[in-house]
Scaffold this active site. Structure first.
Site, PDB file in Angstrom:
ATOM      1  N   THR A   1       0.874  -1.177   0.000  1.00  0.00           N
ATOM      2  CA  THR A   1       0.000   0.000   0.000  1.00  0.00           C
ATOM      3  C   THR A   1       0.906   1.220   0.000  1.00  0.00           C
ATOM      4  O   THR A   1       2.000   1.189   0.570  1.00  0.00           O
ATOM      5  CB  THR A   1      -0.866   0.051   1.269  1.00  0.00           C
ATOM      6  OG1 THR A   1       0.006   0.115   2.397  1.00  0.00           O
ATOM      7  CG2 THR A   1      -1.752  -1.162   1.400  1.00  0.00           C
TER       8      THR A   1
ATOM      9  N   GLU B   1      -5.801  -4.263  -0.168  1.00  0.00           N
ATOM     10  CA  GLU B   1      -5.920  -5.409   0.733  1.00  0.00           C
ATOM     11  C   GLU B   1      -7.030  -6.369   0.315  1.00  0.00           C
ATOM     12  O   GLU B   1      -7.227  -7.414   0.923  1.00  0.00           O
ATOM     13  CB  GLU B   1      -6.206  -4.909   2.166  1.00  0.00           C
ATOM     14  CG  GLU B   1      -5.036  -4.199   2.832  1.00  0.00           C
ATOM     15  CD  GLU B   1      -4.994  -2.703   2.545  1.00  0.00           C
ATOM     16  OE1 GLU B   1      -5.578  -2.253   1.532  1.00  0.00           O
ATOM     17  OE2 GLU B   1      -4.373  -1.971   3.342  1.00  0.00           O
TER      18      GLU B   1
ATOM     19  N   LYS C   1     -14.220  17.433  11.058  1.00  0.00           N
ATOM     20  CA  LYS C   1     -15.038  17.554  12.262  1.00  0.00           C
ATOM     21  C   LYS C   1     -15.162  19.019  12.648  1.00  0.00           C
ATOM     22  O   LYS C   1     -14.204  19.637  13.096  1.00  0.00           O
ATOM     23  CB  LYS C   1     -14.431  16.748  13.412  1.00  0.00           C
ATOM     24  CG  LYS C   1     -15.409  16.568  14.559  1.00  0.00           C
ATOM     25  CD  LYS C   1     -14.908  15.567  15.582  1.00  0.00           C
ATOM     26  CE  LYS C   1     -16.042  15.134  16.485  1.00  0.00           C
ATOM     27  NZ  LYS C   1     -15.594  14.204  17.520  1.00  0.00           N
TER      28      LYS C   1
ATOM     29  N   TRP D   1     -19.692  15.872  11.949  1.00  0.00           N
ATOM     30  CA  TRP D   1     -18.847  15.401  10.858  1.00  0.00           C
ATOM     31  C   TRP D   1     -19.305  15.933   9.504  1.00  0.00           C
ATOM     32  O   TRP D   1     -20.501  15.997   9.235  1.00  0.00           O
ATOM     33  CB  TRP D   1     -18.862  13.874  10.801  1.00  0.00           C
ATOM     34  CG  TRP D   1     -18.240  13.226  11.991  1.00  0.00           C
ATOM     35  CD1 TRP D   1     -18.885  12.580  13.001  1.00  0.00           C
ATOM     36  CD2 TRP D   1     -16.847  13.164  12.306  1.00  0.00           C
ATOM     37  NE1 TRP D   1     -17.987  12.110  13.928  1.00  0.00           N
ATOM     38  CE2 TRP D   1     -16.728  12.455  13.523  1.00  0.00           C
ATOM     39  CE3 TRP D   1     -15.684  13.635  11.686  1.00  0.00           C
ATOM     40  CZ2 TRP D   1     -15.500  12.209  14.133  1.00  0.00           C
ATOM     41  CZ3 TRP D   1     -14.460  13.387  12.288  1.00  0.00           C
ATOM     42  CH2 TRP D   1     -14.378  12.685  13.502  1.00  0.00           C
TER      43      TRP D   1
END
Ligand code: AMP
Length: 532
Positions: free
Chosen positions: A173, A318, A429, A434
């Site tokens: 990654t 993944e 935030k 959010w």
């Protein structure tokens, strides 16, 4: 248990090229050459070359389990390395050449690569890699020397007999924080992913059609296409290192590519080229968009402007990597434009073999009602069970039941439909509430003067964080910030609309073609420090 009485033949990658060479011998892999023109070879010819390369690797002393690294673009030769390494039980370790050299060196040392194949235009990069220097003559350029290696080699007579759970591929990654982590694929997971792509109708390409992976072969096996295309009898058109809109247009037009796969940034370039030509490339019917969120503007430019169907998908390194497919069911495809775009802004429905759940901060599963969101966790035979030689990373990556924690915040709706809210670390935030950067960006893109944009949270004394929207205008446009705010205010709460809208000529990109929010925040901090 009463055991079933079926043969336990392994799912193996070399069986794919055996199958394609036998059943679709004339289907081609076409590669765009750096100097213009194309190289063409059939699956039948490819099979013979793979056997030679496998023989050459054995002669070089490569043993089962050894890692064979590649620094290479999408070409027939890279395809051959995928299959030849698999054929001798070795591991094809694909490396992203756009990563900083120090990170590539780290990855190669961590993987203990035994051989490196590289495209010739990357020779300068290879020269900077300490691990590559230590490999000496086991660094092989993909040029005439590679062809000579194949010519001189005795073809391998039989593929290495292997367990289907043996490792076949390795991809790290691109760690934006901390060191890169390796996903180690197996023969079984790659074959299953290819079958899942076919069964999950990630593409509606008819038999004999052509796929164009713009998504690189150094990034999660080009989303499984080098395995899925030969299994389904479809051809591959490889763009080499020419990924600008005009080069893609010409290649697709000349080859009649049906289905092209890649991240939104490359489609921006292709759409500009389509606008210039006033048409789509001949035969182009479908675009698979993933890696970052597609915008409504992009979906409608493809579908309304040019009659090219959009399949919006989601996945991860993944996960081998595809988790969801954006193909619409007939009743969905019949919806009006607005409802259809709304559906297509979601990331589609899960593939068979991918289980999904969302959990709150305490790990409690949330209802899959399309309303509740939480961290998305996944499970399945094409998902990593641990990172390669990295027990520390495993610690936080899996929950107590062994589900892989994606780091994405999402809602799962009825019919297994996934709606990604944000990468958790990119959520903004403000005043304890959010804001989804993805939603902000998707709405802002409705303003016709916005080519591409990114929203990030910046520190704020009163609210903790406030969103800042960074906009790259369409060529020749100078959108008015007030007009952009007006578009945002139509769909978002007042407090979610950013006070600050910044214009830039470009956005910083990661090595995989996504906007680098890490770099963007840094650029904004630097700009704030130096003042206007
Ligand atoms: P990578 O492992 O580099 O392929 O990145 C995987 C991550 O990309 C996911 O965890 C998501 O955060 C993001 N991603 C992939 N596809 C999409 C999509 N269609 N919409 C939004 N984010 C996506």
């Amino acid at each position: 248990m009463l055991p079933g009485q079926m043969m336990n033949r392994p799912l193996s990658i070399p069986a794919i090229i055996d199958f394609a060479a036998e059943t679709f011998p004339d289907t081609e892999i076409v590669t765009a050459l750096p100097g213009g023109g194309t190289h063409r070879q059939t699956y039948h010819q490819t099979h013979a070359r793979v056997a030679r390369l496998a023989g050459a690797l054995v002669a070089l002393g490569v043993r089962p389990g050894d890692r064979v690294a590649t620094l290479a673009w999408n070409t027939h030769r890279h395809f051959e390395i995928y299959y030849a390494t698999a054929g001798i039980g070795a591991v094809c370790h694909t490396i992203n050449p756009r990563l900083p050299p120090a990170q590539i060196d780290f990855i190669m040392r961590h993987a203990e690569d035994a051989v490196l194949f590289h495209d010739t235009d990357l020779a300068g990069l290879v020269g900077q890699l300490g691990h590559a220097r230590a490999l000496g003559d086991r660094v092989i350029a993909l040029d005439d020397g590679y062809e000579a290696l194949l010519d001189a080699a005795a073809p391998l007579r039989a593929w290495e007999a292997m367990d289907e759970n043996a490792a076949s591929g390795l991809c790290y990654t691109s760690g934006t924080t901390g060191d890169p982590k390796g996903a180690l694929y197996s023969h079984r997971s790659c074959v299953l992913m290819a079958l899942m792509i076919a069964a999950g109708r990630v593409s509606l390409c008819p038999p004999g059609g052509k796929f164009l992976p713009v998504v690189p072969m150094f990034h999660v096996n080009a989303w499984g296409l080098p395995y899925a295309a030969p299994i389904t009898g479809n051809g591959l058109v490889m763009p080499g290192n020419r990924l600008d809109g005009e080069s893609l247009f010409r290649l697709m037009d000349a080859e009649g590519v049906y289905s092209a796969w890649g991240v939104p940034t490359v489609w921006m370039g292709l759409l500009e080229a389509m606008d210039r030509h006033g048409r789509r490339p001949a035969g182009f019917e479908e675009v698979v968009i993933g890696g970052s969120a597609a915008s409504g503007q992009m979906i409608e430019r493809f579908e309304e402007g040019y009659g090219v169907r959009v399949h919006h998908c989601w996945g991860m390194t993944e996960m081998s990597p595809i988790g969801t497919s954006g193909v619409l069911e007939p009743q969905e495809a019949a919806l009006d434009r607005k409802a259809r775009t709304r559906l297509q802004l979601s990331q589609g429905r899960r593939l068979f073999g991918v289980e999904m759940k969302t959990v709150d901060e305490t790990g409690v599963a949330q209802p899959a009602d399309g309303q509740h969101d939480g961290e998305l966790a996944v499970r399945g035979p094409t998902i990593i069970s641990g990172y390669y030689r990295n027990p520390e990373a495993d610690h936080s990556a899996f929950d107590a039941e062994g589900w892989f924690r994606t780091g994405d915040r999402a809602r799962i709706g009825p019919r297994g439909r996934l709606r990604l809210v944000d990468r958790i670390k990119d959520l903004i935030k403000s005043g304890g509430e959010w804001i989804s950067s993805i939603e902000l960006e998707q709405v802002a893109m409705r303003h016709p003067g916005v080519a591409i944009c990114a929203a990030v949270g910046m520190p704020h004394e009163k609210w903790g964080e406030r969103p800042v929207l960074v906009v790259v205008p369409r060529p020749g446009e100078r959108p008015d910030p007030e007009a952009i705010r007006a578009v945002l205010a139509q769909s978002l709460a007042k407090w979610q609309v950013p006070e600050e809208i910044v214009f830039r000529a470009s956005l910083p990109m990661t090595a995989t073609g996504k906007v680098s929010k890490l770099d963007l925040r840094r650029l904004l901090r630097e700009a704030a420090a130096t003042g206007p």
